[in-house]
Design a protein around this motif. Sequence first.
Motif, PDB file in Angstrom:
ATOM      1  N   PHE A 114     -47.862  19.044 -28.116  1.00  0.00           N
ATOM      2  CA  PHE A 114     -48.326  19.975 -28.777  1.00  0.00           C
ATOM      3  C   PHE A 114     -47.679  20.892 -28.922  1.00  0.00           C
ATOM      4  CE2 PHE A 114     -51.436  18.136 -24.855  1.00  0.00           C
ATOM      5  CZ  PHE A 114     -52.277  19.045 -25.779  1.00  0.00           C
ATOM      6  N   LEU A 115     -46.391  20.856 -28.484  1.00  0.00           N
ATOM      7  CA  LEU A 115     -45.591  22.433 -29.032  1.00  0.00           C
ATOM      8  C   LEU A 115     -45.069  21.693 -30.835  1.00  0.00           C
ATOM      9  CD1 LEU A 115     -42.728  22.096 -26.560  1.00  0.00           C
ATOM     10  CD2 LEU A 115     -44.390  23.747 -26.991  1.00  0.00           C
ATOM     11  N   GLU A 116     -44.836  20.722 -31.345  1.00  0.00           N
ATOM     12  CA  GLU A 116     -44.492  20.017 -32.391  1.00  0.00           C
ATOM     13  C   GLU A 116     -45.445  19.574 -32.866  1.00  0.00           C
ATOM     14  OE1 GLU A 116     -41.322  16.469 -34.773  1.00  0.00           O
ATOM     15  OE2 GLU A 116     -42.272  16.500 -32.874  1.00  0.00           O
ATOM     16  N   LYS A 117     -46.665  18.819 -32.470  1.00  0.00           N
ATOM     17  CA  LYS A 117     -47.760  18.078 -33.781  1.00  0.00           C
ATOM     18  C   LYS A 117     -48.646  19.216 -34.015  1.00  0.00           C
ATOM     19  CE  LYS A 117     -45.782  13.899 -34.196  1.00  0.00           C
ATOM     20  NZ  LYS A 117     -44.919  13.898 -35.165  1.00  0.00           N
ATOM     21  N   ALA A 118     -49.213  19.691 -32.647  1.00  0.00           N
ATOM     22  CA  ALA A 118     -50.327  20.571 -32.999  1.00  0.00           C
ATOM     23  C   ALA A 118     -50.140  22.060 -32.557  1.00  0.00           C
ATOM     24  CB  ALA A 118     -51.231  20.518 -31.534  1.00  0.00           C
ATOM     25  N   GLU A 119     -48.661  22.218 -33.419  1.00  0.00           N
ATOM     26  CA  GLU A 119     -47.669  23.860 -33.165  1.00  0.00           C
ATOM     27  C   GLU A 119     -48.462  24.890 -32.485  1.00  0.00           C
ATOM     28  OE1 GLU A 119     -48.592  24.745 -37.458  1.00  0.00           O
ATOM     29  OE2 GLU A 119     -48.581  22.314 -38.074  1.00  0.00           O
ATOM     30  N   ALA A 120     -48.754  24.281 -30.935  1.00  0.00           N
ATOM     31  CA  ALA A 120     -48.933  24.952 -29.618  1.00  0.00           C
ATOM     32  C   ALA A 120     -47.493  25.822 -29.308  1.00  0.00           C
ATOM     33  CB  ALA A 120     -49.087  25.028 -28.582  1.00  0.00           C
ATOM     34  N   ASP A 121     -47.537  27.009 -29.141  1.00  0.00           N
ATOM     35  CA  ASP A 121     -46.017  27.969 -29.409  1.00  0.00           C
ATOM     36  C   ASP A 121     -45.267  27.972 -28.228  1.00  0.00           C
ATOM     37  OD1 ASP A 121     -46.006  30.702 -31.332  1.00  0.00           O
ATOM     38  OD2 ASP A 121     -48.281  29.784 -30.793  1.00  0.00           O
ATOM     39  N   ASP A 122     -46.669  27.470 -26.561  1.00  0.00           N
ATOM     40  CA  ASP A 122     -45.931  27.384 -25.287  1.00  0.00           C
ATOM     41  C   ASP A 122     -46.571  26.204 -24.860  1.00  0.00           C
ATOM     42  OD1 ASP A 122     -44.079  27.442 -23.268  1.00  0.00           O
ATOM     43  OD2 ASP A 122     -44.400  29.563 -23.040  1.00  0.00           O
ATOM     44  N   TYR A 123     -46.779  25.907 -23.907  1.00  0.00           N
ATOM     45  CA  TYR A 123     -47.087  24.842 -22.972  1.00  0.00           C
ATOM     46  C   TYR A 123     -46.562  24.534 -21.365  1.00  0.00           C
ATOM     47  CZ  TYR A 123     -48.443  20.386 -21.778  1.00  0.00           C
ATOM     48  OH  TYR A 123     -49.785  19.642 -20.965  1.00  0.00           O
ATOM     49  N   GLY A 132     -46.341  36.696 -12.694  1.00  0.00           N
ATOM     50  CA  GLY A 132     -45.529  36.891 -13.855  1.00  0.00           C
ATOM     51  C   GLY A 132     -44.566  37.141 -14.707  1.00  0.00           C
ATOM     52  N   GLU A 133     -45.068  35.144 -14.414  1.00  0.00           N
ATOM     53  CA  GLU A 133     -43.489  34.385 -15.140  1.00  0.00           C
ATOM     54  C   GLU A 133     -44.773  34.387 -17.085  1.00  0.00           C
ATOM     55  OE1 GLU A 133     -42.604  30.132 -16.466  1.00  0.00           O
ATOM     56  OE2 GLU A 133     -44.129  30.052 -14.567  1.00  0.00           O
ATOM     57  N   LEU A 134     -45.974  34.099 -16.162  1.00  0.00           N
ATOM     58  CA  LEU A 134     -47.180  34.300 -17.416  1.00  0.00           C
ATOM     59  C   LEU A 134     -47.071  35.127 -18.544  1.00  0.00           C
ATOM     60  CD1 LEU A 134     -49.246  32.950 -18.894  1.00  0.00           C
ATOM     61  CD2 LEU A 134     -51.269  33.373 -17.210  1.00  0.00           C
ATOM     62  N   VAL A 135     -47.187  36.345 -18.199  1.00  0.00           N
ATOM     63  CA  VAL A 135     -46.916  37.964 -18.033  1.00  0.00           C
ATOM     64  C   VAL A 135     -46.047  38.087 -19.045  1.00  0.00           C
ATOM     65  CG1 VAL A 135     -47.064  40.268 -18.351  1.00  0.00           C
ATOM     66  CG2 VAL A 135     -49.318  38.347 -16.503  1.00  0.00           C
ATOM     67  N   ALA A 136     -44.784  37.443 -18.719  1.00  0.00           N
ATOM     68  CA  ALA A 136     -43.749  37.564 -19.446  1.00  0.00           C
ATOM     69  C   ALA A 136     -43.379  37.227 -20.799  1.00  0.00           C
ATOM     70  CB  ALA A 136     -41.876  37.350 -18.140  1.00  0.00           C
ATOM     71  N   ARG A 137     -44.474  35.355 -20.540  1.00  0.00           N
ATOM     72  CA  ARG A 137     -44.238  35.141 -21.716  1.00  0.00           C
ATOM     73  C   ARG A 137     -44.893  34.952 -22.442  1.00  0.00           C
ATOM     74  NH1 ARG A 137     -42.488  29.121 -21.143  1.00  0.00           N
ATOM     75  NH2 ARG A 137     -41.277  29.302 -19.191  1.00  0.00           N
ATOM     76  N   ILE A 138     -46.240  35.388 -21.954  1.00  0.00           N
ATOM     77  CA  ILE A 138     -47.048  36.177 -23.664  1.00  0.00           C
ATOM     78  C   ILE A 138     -46.084  37.529 -24.318  1.00  0.00           C
ATOM     79  CG2 ILE A 138     -49.573  37.427 -23.604  1.00  0.00           C
ATOM     80  CD1 ILE A 138     -50.421  35.848 -21.187  1.00  0.00           C
ATOM     81  N   LYS A 139     -45.609  38.156 -23.340  1.00  0.00           N
ATOM     82  CA  LYS A 139     -45.064  39.361 -24.062  1.00  0.00           C
ATOM     83  C   LYS A 139     -44.211  38.710 -25.053  1.00  0.00           C
ATOM     84  CE  LYS A 139     -45.056  42.784 -20.365  1.00  0.00           C
ATOM     85  NZ  LYS A 139     -44.678  43.961 -18.981  1.00  0.00           N
ATOM     86  N   ALA A 140     -43.065  38.077 -24.347  1.00  0.00           N
ATOM     87  CA  ALA A 140     -42.537  36.959 -26.174  1.00  0.00           C
ATOM     88  C   ALA A 140     -42.654  36.672 -26.803  1.00  0.00           C
ATOM     89  CB  ALA A 140     -40.969  35.911 -24.831  1.00  0.00           C
ATOM     90  N   ILE A 141     -43.939  35.909 -26.527  1.00  0.00           N
ATOM     91  CA  ILE A 141     -44.654  34.985 -27.388  1.00  0.00           C
ATOM     92  C   ILE A 141     -45.141  36.363 -28.748  1.00  0.00           C
ATOM     93  CG2 ILE A 141     -46.566  34.052 -28.016  1.00  0.00           C
ATOM     94  CD1 ILE A 141     -46.277  32.424 -25.890  1.00  0.00           C
ATOM     95  N   LEU A 142     -45.799  37.830 -27.855  1.00  0.00           N
ATOM     96  CA  LEU A 142     -46.406  38.371 -28.916  1.00  0.00           C
ATOM     97  C   LEU A 142     -45.151  39.015 -29.704  1.00  0.00           C
ATOM     98  CD1 LEU A 142     -49.238  40.654 -26.944  1.00  0.00           C
ATOM     99  CD2 LEU A 142     -49.703  38.362 -28.353  1.00  0.00           C
ATOM    100  N   ARG A 143     -44.198  39.683 -28.856  1.00  0.00           N
ATOM    101  CA  ARG A 143     -43.268  40.135 -29.449  1.00  0.00           C
ATOM    102  C   ARG A 143     -42.508  38.770 -30.950  1.00  0.00           C
ATOM    103  NH1 ARG A 143     -41.363  41.873 -24.333  1.00  0.00           N
ATOM    104  NH2 ARG A 143     -39.155  39.614 -24.770  1.00  0.00           N
TER     105      ARG A 143
END
Length: 261
Positions: A114-123, A132-143
């Motif tokens: 998913f990360l390499e071939k489909a170019e997802a940003d996180d899995y 808390g972890e999901l919100v933190a990951r979203i924040k980091a990706i959006l930044r």
Amino acid sequence: MALITSEREFAPAPSISAVEQENGTKPLVLLIDDSTYVRKLQHMLQESYDIVSLNDNGRALELLDRENPDIVIIGDSVDGIDTHKVVSRLREFTNIPVIVIGRNHSSSEKACRFLEKAEADDYLERGKLQTGELVARIKAILRRHELTQRQAKPEIVQNGELRIDTSQHLVTVGEQTIDLTPTEYKILLCFAQNKGRVLTRESILDEVFGSVEYSKNITSIFISHLRQKLGESSKNPNFIVTRFWIGYMMPNFDTFNFSSK
């Protein structure tokens, strides 16, 4: 029939959050998942985000165009949906951040796909998800996405014969153009920007994916593919040198001549 719901109609009052946009509105999340788990995701995110959700990938592009979300979260278990194809299809039209929520006990190889071939940003695995972890990951990706969007100035990163044009995501070695996947490009750029420094596997994961939760084997897999495209190997390295028990490094060809032989 697609189930489409919007948390805008019944979400609680917005809380003060670091992820709020400059105009005071909450970032919009597009959820694509089955009708049972999507409610849990909505509950986890509703304090910090506006949410639009559906359980039909066939309307994903339509909703993406209509709602203009800030990030897409898609489940890897929606009935009748090939999530890999959906993410790849989204990438043909937009560079919007995408997080894939996988089944429990997903393999490193599947995450890598998913990360390499489909170019997802996180899995992420759904069984391990905490609010808390999901919100933190979203924040980091959006930044990271926002910083990338603001990088309007072309930049050339060069080390010896290696040349990376970050404005075009173009990599050349001498006169040869190297065709890399987005993840391979990020890893190579990370090495080039830190030439002469040893990078641990954890630091590479954190720099490229914004997380160290993935198996360290993923780093080795990506670097193996990258070396093949650069025409080298672990036994005969040039641009990516293994530092056993520590990590990897790219020699600084501007300050000394390196020979692996």
